[in-house]
Structures are given as C-alpha cells and as structure tokens.
Design an enzyme around this catalytic site. Structure first.
Site, PDB file in Angstrom:
ATOM      1  CG  HIS A  48      -1.910   1.075   1.273  1.00 39.93           C
ATOM      2  ND1 HIS A  48      -3.087   1.039   0.557  1.00 39.93           N
ATOM      3  CD2 HIS A  48      -1.909   2.247   1.927  1.00 39.93           C
ATOM      4  CE1 HIS A  48      -3.758   2.145   0.784  1.00 39.93           C
ATOM      5  NE2 HIS A  48      -3.072   2.904   1.610  1.00 39.93           N
ATOM      6  CE1 TYR A  51       0.528   3.386  -5.088  1.00 36.93           C
ATOM      7  CE2 TYR A  51       2.019   4.471  -3.553  1.00 36.93           C
ATOM      8  CZ  TYR A  51       0.766   4.345  -4.113  1.00 36.93           C
ATOM      9  OH  TYR A  51      -0.245   5.176  -3.716  1.00 36.93           O
ATOM     10  CD  GLU A  92      -4.974   7.416  -0.575  1.00 40.59           C
ATOM     11  OE1 GLU A  92      -3.947   7.867  -1.098  1.00 40.59           O
ATOM     12  OE2 GLU A  92      -5.277   7.619   0.596  1.00 40.59           O
ATOM     13  CB  SER A  93      -8.547   2.122  -2.884  1.00 39.81           C
ATOM     14  OG  SER A  93      -7.266   1.846  -2.359  1.00 39.81           O
ATOM     15  CG  HIS A  94     -10.182   3.734   3.191  1.00 40.32           C
ATOM     16  ND1 HIS A  94     -10.713   4.074   4.397  1.00 40.32           N
ATOM     17  CD2 HIS A  94      -8.852   3.688   3.393  1.00 40.32           C
ATOM     18  CE1 HIS A  94      -9.746   4.243   5.278  1.00 40.32           C
ATOM     19  NE2 HIS A  94      -8.615   4.028   4.698  1.00 40.32           N
ATOM     20  NE  ARG A 115      -5.892  13.085   7.320  1.00 44.68           N
ATOM     21  CZ  ARG A 115      -6.841  12.171   7.462  1.00 44.68           C
ATOM     22  NH1 ARG A 115      -8.084  12.536   7.724  1.00 44.68           N
ATOM     23  NH2 ARG A 115      -6.586  10.882   7.346  1.00 44.68           N
ATOM     24  CG  ASP A 116      -3.988  12.398   0.394  1.00 41.66           C
ATOM     25  OD1 ASP A 116      -3.074  12.489   1.225  1.00 41.66           O
ATOM     26  OD2 ASP A 116      -4.426  11.309  -0.017  1.00 41.66           O
ATOM     27  CG  ASP A 267      -2.412  13.150   4.885  1.00 39.06           C
ATOM     28  OD1 ASP A 267      -1.635  12.990   3.925  1.00 39.06           O
ATOM     29  OD2 ASP A 267      -3.320  12.354   5.166  1.00 39.06           O
ATOM     30  CD  GLN A 313      -8.384   8.234   9.451  1.00 42.22           C
ATOM     31  OE1 GLN A 313      -8.812   8.800   8.463  1.00 42.22           O
ATOM     32  NE2 GLN A 313      -7.325   7.446   9.407  1.00 42.22           N
ATOM     33  CB  SER A 531      -6.311  -0.821  -3.971  1.00 43.87           C
ATOM     34  OG  SER A 531      -6.876  -1.778  -3.100  1.00 43.87           O
TER      35      SER A 531
END
Lengths: 735, 224
Positions: A48, A51, A92-94, A115-116, A267, A313, A531
């Site tokens: 993650h 990469y 982005e993935s979650h 946040r990014d 962040d 967070q 991901s």
C-alpha cells in the site's frame, strides 16, 4: 508484545515482510531491528505504501503536460487552471476497511482523500466516489451499500464538501471484496501550494490535529493482504473518522499556511507518523528525530511501536519556521486542536525515534523510503477474446421491452437513492448535479471545473489493455459531453494478488492501456493510488482501474447537460458507424438480457475518439447543440432513454439502418455522442462535422410523451422513468 | 442592512450565507466567532448551517451553550431579527429561542434535494416579500430536520400564524409538515431549507432571495 519481544520468523511474517525483505532490513539496520523498527519497515515496505509491485509500470505513464505543475509523488496532483489558480486532486481506495466496517471504512476514506488535498493548501470544492459492490442478491451487499453510502455522506456532509458524482456498480466478482474509491479536488492559489519536502536543519517538526490512539494499527498492512473468512476479526484495524476534527483541521491549516509559517506539511494517512515523518525527511534530504514523549496521546501507556503505527485520523505533521512557532500555536489553540513540537530536522539522514529515554528506532531515512523493495513480478497477459461475429447473437425480440428492463436494472437504474444522501449543493457552486455525464462546479466568475470517475470492469476482465484505454476514453468523453476541456486524471488501480502472474498481467495490461489513452488524448496522470490483494479466499475482483478526470469549463453558461430541452428538436448522433452501433461483445445488453458475457469489448480508436470529442466540444461552445450525452453502458437506446427521462420529453427514432437493429440500439461502440439541436443549427453542425471529418447523422426528433425506437415501441417516458427511479429504493427497502 | 453571521466550530454553510447576504443586500456581513461575547450593531443575526461540534450530541446542543449565544438571546429579546438555517434552526431550538426540537429524519437518511416549500405567512420581517401561499423550490440538506413539538405548542404555532414554511409533501416526518417557525415576537425564524443556496441563476432559482429582501425592506422601515 513489548520492546523485549524477540524478533522471530513468525513475527516477521506477521508484519507482512518476506524473508528476503527482512534480510534487507537487517542489513540496513546493521543489527537485529527492534520491534519498533520492525513495525516501521513493515509500514514503509507494504504494498500500500511502497507500490513495490506496481512502481515499475507506473513509471511508464505520461505525467507531464503544459498545465501540470505537480505530477505523482506528492499528496495530490496539481494542475494550472489559469487566473493564478490551480486544481489539486487525487483518488484513493479504502476497499479493505470498507468491507470490514462499511460506515467507518468509507468515512475515513473520504477523510483521507480530503486531507491529501488540503495538505497542499487547497480548499476542497468537490468529492466523488467510485463504488463497486457484489451481486444485489448476495446476503452482504445491501448492508455494505447502506453503510458505505451513509459513511461517505456522514463524513463529506459534515466536513462541508459537495459530493457531486461517481459510480455505483454491482458484480458478483466483488462479493467478497467491495471497492470504495474516493476522489477529492480543491482549489488553491498557484503561488501558495504546499509540499512535503522538509528544508533546513534544526527546524521544529510539529504534530497537529487529533490525538493518537491505538486505532488503525497495521491498517496499511491489512490493505496489502488478501481476505479470508476470519477477516472480520480485523475490525479493530479500521479507524474511526471524525469529520468535525477534520473540518477544524482544514480551517486551522489554511489559516496557518496564510501566516507563512509552514515549510513542509504531510498528512498522517496510512502508517501515520512513520510514513509522514520519513517522507518529509527523505524528500528533503534531511534526517528526522522524533521525541514520542511529546506526542499527544488519547490513551495511557502507548508504546513507541503503537504510536509509530497508529492510523488515528485527522492528524498532520509539519515543519515550521521556528520564528513563527508562537503564531502557529495560537492558530491551533483558536481551533481547539493539539499542537506539539515532536521533533526536529537533522543533517545526518537518520530516522531516529526516542521514547522514555530510549532510542526505539535509528534507521537510514532514504533507504526506508526510496530503497523500499521493488519487484519486477512475472506476469501473464490476458489473452483477449475474439470479437463476436455478427451472427453470433440472436436479435432482440422486442427492443422496447429490453430497454425498459435495462433502465430499471441494478447497473443502469437511477442512483438518486445514493446521491440524495450526499450534500451536493453545499458551497453554492454546483452547476450540474449528480446524474449527468460529468458534474460541474463553478470556480470563479464564469469559470468552472467538470469531474467524472469511470471504468468498465467487464471490459477490463475480457481485455485489460482495451479496458484500460476505455476507462480513460470514457472519462475524457464524459468531460467533453458537458463542454469541458479535459485536463488531467488521477488513477485508482484496484486488482487482486500481484504475486499471481495472471493478476499481474491484468495490472500490466491495464496500465499499458491507460498509458496509450492518456498519451493520445493529452490527458496526463498527475496522481493515483494502487490497491492490490483485493481477493477473498483466493478469488480476485475483476480488474478495476478507476479513472478520475478533471476538465476545465471556460464558461459555465456554455456547458451542456443531457436532458432534452424542447419538443421538435433534431436528434443527432456523432462519431457512429453507418449502422449506429455494431459491438455487442461484453455489452450490458448481452449480459443482462441474453445472459452471456463473451466476445471482445468494444475497441477504442483513440484518434477517432479525440476528433469526435473535439468536434462535440466545439459544437457546445458555439451553442449549436441543446443537449449532449455520451454513449456508454447500454448503448444508444439507454442513452436516449436517459435523455428522455431527465426531461420528461419523448422522442421518435428512425428505424436503425442495416440488418442488426439490436447492435444498432444496444451496441457499446466507443467514441459516440448523442445531441439535440434546433432546426436552424443543423446546417452549421453539418459544416462543422464535415470540416473535422466526423460522421454525423440525424436519427430522430424529440417530442411527445413516449419513446419510439424505429419499429419498436412506443413506450411511455413515464413508465421508463418509473422503472429507472424505483429499482434502487425498492432494493434497499427489501431484505 | 448590516448583518452578522455567527461561526461555530463545525459551521459549514457560513460562507454560503455570507455570500447570499452580500449578493442580495450589497453589503458583506460580519463574521462573529462563537467564543466572542459581543455582537456588533447589526440589523440581522444569522446562525448558519453545519455540524457544530460534530453534532455528536443532539444537533445544536453544544453550540446553543457557546459564549456568543447570550448576546444572540439579548438581541432577539431586543427585537433584532435572528435567522437560523438548518443547524442554525437546531441551535435556536436547543437555546430555547424557538419551541420544539429537530429529530432525525423519519427514514433515518440524510437528504439533499430541492423540495417544494409553501410560504405560510407573509407577516414577518423574513417573509414580507412573499405572498402567503407562494410555493418555491428550495434545497434542503439535513439529517435531522424532523420537527417535533408538544400539542399545545403546535396549537400556538398554528393559532398565532407562526408557521413560516411548510413542505408541500412530507419530507422528513415533521409534525404538520413544518419547515420553518417564528417565535412569538416574530423576529426569530428557524428553518431547515436553505434560502442561501437559492439566490443565483446557477442555483436553479432565485426565490431564496425573498427571505433576505424581506429583511432589507424591514430594516429600511426601521431606519425610516
């Protein structure tokens, strides 16, 4: 576990490190790593964060262009939109957290991507998302949809960003592993963009935001492993989101940035304090020394290991100008957020962590980040299927009945149930609300930005290369359909286990396709996320390279939407072959009506795609067309139905030319647009198309309250609208 | 007309409110921080939408106890118009400046869409630019807009013509389809829909301007 815990092979494996990776870690450390160091390696070197399987291929993507200010490698991409402004965006993935705990998993996915964006100095102006769930009749699906949608809304609505678009799809391939890809974009001044590279020796490293707790420890490692039936036991690794804290953090950060105090900012996302500190130091060519005794903690007795791996967070790390420290602290006090000097930059290129008088970690900082393992994994490219022969598919008995079934089917029904739970109007700048080809928000004056998120996983499954091309092309087409000039994309590559050559082959094929399309369409990749390991019990998800695109609308008064505007207007088809449509391979009609999933997906002719799109955009800007809609899932028939449903106005189409009306109506050939125009403008449109060498045919007229497909129909627009509107709420009310 | 917009931690439609007031009145309002104890001399105090303090307790419950709220209550008592929209409405109820309470929407979902809203009375400083019975399409965006009050209160609200707006169709389970109410002096209005998001052509309509135009008219009358 404590500092005295012996480092055994089991413990190493439990941290997701291979024997080879551990050996490399030992060499870098010069001794047996401490437990905290092992945790740091695990955090930095998991898939993650590092990469390590995809880097080799990601490097091949086009990432530059005349408007690109910052490509991949920072928190988000930065693109010039003129007038001294930039758009900053990323997706982005979650996925893994959202499958285990859908509300918090999705909520923190939104929080992370916001946040990014504001880490770089941008105020978020738009959020989108791409969601993939299992089959509607799978026992978990309804619960996951409800939780994910509520989580996205719960976070974005409270934070105060309009959630203006996205995708929701269902496929049994996601039964054990849903996808939640969150996109955010913000606007900043071109001269006030903030980056993560630290500068200057002896500068204070400052911790800002919420306190550190034990939540999310090893979240990034979880995202780098497959699921099995015991994965629900990983629920404690899912973080809990606090959009209120994030809203305060946004306002405090933007206020702080305006004071000139910020040298660098990062962040704390995946792998929290570890990843953010290492990145700031490594990028700036500096060492970082952290004193964990100063870290604001939510719980007593937290160990160095826990603090370094916590994914609590709404936290930020900054390097500040020492002479502005008091001013900075006052800003955070005003917003009621923690502010603590937790370390300093050094000139020895070491990442040193102290806690309770002990050095818990002392590692070379560059090697942790840049020297992460990188793999050239073996891959087996997917053999694409042959195109379907023209006579391989039986003709539709009743196209109008098929259309009614399709507009009320899980993948094509209205997503109103979803997007009405998202505040898509806040900030007062939403020009085009969800439900169109692309969402449009006003930026300043008449200038706007268009956003779209796209991928067609069933195409990617059949042919990852063409599927990758198509995802980019469809995104570009959707932006074009509202009149926007496509600027750049962010990619979110969701795949299975890259250690399996056939999965790695899907990833390689899709990246090659994305590269081909982004190059041909001048649509560079400026940020992204990969991901992998999206598998449960060895079953991989369909390859899903989601593309989030941004386009510039010079004049929001000259943008187009898909609803018919008036009766008696001519319906035009841009960019289509003589039979209107030909390609039923991998189409929705073939899957949902004929119950087959074979053939090659529609190929994308990128040169044609570009020429047709440029012509359509020109027609929109000249005010020659009254409505525009791109053709995608379900082909021409579904597109025309969507235009009718959105307006309540019917239409009569000519009988399709040729002898395969099913393919004409439901084929999913690429590079096509429907439009409507007033009779007076047809001549000018024909001239425009002829000049550009684009096929343009008139195929019918708007009017009445029903849709007639040549010899099929009529079918009332009200009936279509009802089917379109009802599927989602009825489904969610069921069970 | 001079206006103040109170900003609490977690307010998020404060900028929308400020822009709408500036567009309609031509004057930029003053932002007032929740921790302040004084309000500047103004003709209107607004409490904007948002999720103050995250609304993790009852919506508006903590903001209602912020230092600035004493000054807001004093101004209300002195007859200055006070407008609370969405979270602002919730805060006004929690502060006791309006009766009743806002509960979670009946279907437990957040809802964002334009709704048909009926102006029930033109007899207030907030609605005098409308005619009673006007129907406007106004956006809503809330999770807790289900207005509830006791029977006696409801009789008072109806009997004293203090229901300012009703949803034409049931939206969130509110008693009597109530979308906005006035206090007994008619100078405090709380409403769930967002007139501040209905003041520019891109909003799909300009009807929200009526609320602010009414206040401008009322302020002019006071000045005259």
């Amino acid at each position: 576990m404590n500092a005295a815990t012996p480092i055994t092979p089991d413990l190493v494996a439990g941290h997701g490190l291979t024997a080879g990776e551990y050996q490399h870690a030992v060499e870098l450390t010069g001794r047996t790593p401490t437990l905290t160091e092992l945790g740091i390696f695990s955090a930095m070197w998991n898939e993650h964060c590092s990469y390590k399987s995809s880097k080799k291929w990601l490097r091949t993507l086009p990432t530059t262009g005349p408007r690109v200010i910052q490509g991949p490698g920072e928190n988000a991409g930065v693109v010039d939109i003129g007038d001294g402004q930039v758009v900053i965006f990323k997706m982005e993935s979650h996925n893994h957290p959202s499958f285990i705990e859908p509300y918090q998993g999705a909520a923190t996915g939104v929080g992370g991507i916001l946040r990014d964006v504001f880490t770089m100095g941008a105020r978020p102006i738009a959020a989108l998302n791409a969601l993939r769930f299992g089959a509607p009749d799978h026992p978990k699906t309804r619960h996951l949809v409800a939780g994910v949608v509520a989580g996205i809304g719960g976070y974005g609505n409270a934070f105060g960003v309009p959630t203006i678009g996205g995708e929701v799809n269902f496929d049994p391939g996601y039964n054990g592993n849903n996808l939640v890809n969150a996109f955010a974009a913000g606007i900043a001044s071109a001269d006030a963009v903030f980056y993560s590279a630290a500068a200057g020796v002896g500068m204070p490293v400052v911790y800002l935001g919420s306190k550190t707790g034990r939540d999310g420890i090893h979240g990034a490692s979880m995202a780098s492993a497959e699921f099995d039936d015991a994965s629900h036991e990983k629920r404690p690794t899912v973080q809990v989101g606090d959009p209120f804290a994030e809203k305060l953090l946004l306002e405090a950060c933007l206020e702080l940035m305006a004071t000139g105090a910020v040298i660098a900012i990062q962040d704390m996302g995946a792998a929290g304090l570890t990843c953010s500190a290492v990145e700031m130091g490594a990028k700036g060519g500096l060492g970082i020394e952290l004193d964990l005794d100063a870290v604001p903690c939510r719980e007593d007795g937290m160990s160095a290991y826990e603090m370094m791996l916590s994914e609590s967070q709404e936290r930020m790390l900054m390097v500040l100008h020492p002479d502005k420290q008091a001013e900075a602290e006052a800003v955070f006090a005003k917003w009621g957020l923690d502010f603590a000097v937790v370390g300093r930059t050094t000139d020895d290129l070491r990442f040193r962590v102290r806690h309770r008088g002990r050095v818990e970690a002392d590692l070379p900082i560059h090697e942790l980040g840049d020297d992460a393992p990188e793999y050239s994994r073996p891959f087996l490219l997917t053999q694409p299927p042959e195109p379907l022969a023209a006579d391989a598919v039986p003709a539709s008995d009743d196209p109008a009945a098929d259309l009614l079934a399709l507009v009320g089917s899980p993948d094509l029904a209205s997503r109103r149930w979803v997007y009405e739970q998202y505040d898509h109007l806040i900030q007062g700048n939403t020009v085009q609300t969800p439900g169109g080809d692309a969402a449009v928000v006003r930026v300043r004056g008449q200038k706007g930005l268009a956003f779209s998120v796209d991928v067609t996983p069933r195409y990617c499954t059949a042919d990852p290369f063409e599927g990758g091309k198509q995802a980019v092309a469809e995104c570009w087409r959707n932006l074009t359909a509202v009149g926007a000039q496509p600027l750049a994309v962010t990619d979110n590559l969701n795949f299975g286990n890259p250690e399996r050559p056939e999965i790695m082959g899907q990833l390689v094929g899709a990246i090659e396709g994305i590269k081909a399309a982004c190059t041909a369409l001048d649509f560079p990749v400026v940020s992204g996320n990969v991901s992998l390991y999206n598998e449960t019990n060895g079953e991989a998800i369909p390859p899903t390279p989601a593309i989030g695109g941004v386009g510039l609308v010079e004049d929001i008064g000259r943008s187009a939407s898909l609803a018919f505007k008036a009766e008696g207007e001519t319906i035009l088809l841009f960019g289509a072959p003589p039979a209107w449509g030909t390609c039923l391979g991998q189409s929705i009609w073939l899957r949902d009506i004929a119950d087959r999933a074979d053939g090659a997906p529609p190929p994308v002719d990128l040169d044609h795609e570009r020429r047709v799109g440029d012509t359509v955009r020109q027609a929109i800007r000249e005010g020659l067309v009254t409505a525009v809609h791109d053709l995608s899932d379900g082909g021409l028939a579904v597109a025309i139905a969507e235009m009718a449903i959105a307006s309540g106005i019917g239409a009569t189409l000519d009988q399709p030319p040729g002898d395969a009306p099913t393919a004409s109506l439901f084929g999913e050939d690429q590079g096509r647009y429907l439009a409507t125009a007033r009779a007076d403008d047809i001549g000018a449109l024909r001239d425009l198309a002829e000049k550009d060498g684009i096929d343009l045919v008139t195929i019918g007229t708007t009017g009445g309250s029903a849709l007639t497909l040549g010899r099929s129909g009529p079918i009332s627009v009200a009936k279509l609208a009802e089917a379109h509107a009802n599927w989602f709420p009825a489904y969610m009310a069921g069970g | 007309m001079k206006a103040a917009v109170v900003v609490f931690p977690g307010s998020n439609r404060d900028r929308d409110m400020m822009r709408a007031i500036e567009i309609v009145t031509g004057h930029a309002p003053v932002a007032v921080w929740h921790g302040d104890t004084d309000l500047p001399p103004v003709d209107l105090v607004t409490l904007p939408g948002g999720f103050t303090y995250g609304d993790y307790l009852r919506a508006g419950a903590i903001a209602a106890r912020a230092p600035i709220m004493t000054a807001v209550a004093e101004r209300a008592a002195a007859g200055v118009p006070v407008l609370g929209v969405c979270n602002g409405f919730q805060i006004l109820c929690e502060a006791g400046l309006l009766p009743g309470i806002l509960m979670r929407n009946a279907d437990l979902h957040f809802i964002c869409k334009p709704v048909r809203l009926k102006v029930e009375t033109a007899d207030s400083v907030f609605t005098n630019a409308f005619a009673a019975g006007d129907v406007i399409d106004c956006p809503v965006a809330h999770g807790e807009g289900n207005y509830r009050c006791g029977e006696a209160t409801l009789r008072e609200l109806v009997g004293e013509d203090r229901i300012a707006f009703r949803y034409v169709d049931d939206l969130n389970g509110s008693v009597d389809r109530i979308a906005g109410i006035l206090n007994d002096r008619r100078n405090v209005l709380g409403m769930m829909p967002h007139p501040e998001n209905l003041v520019e052509p891109i909003h799909g309509g300009l009807s929200g301007r009526g609320v602010f135009e009414s206040l401008v008219d009322a302020a002019l009358e006071v000045t005259a």
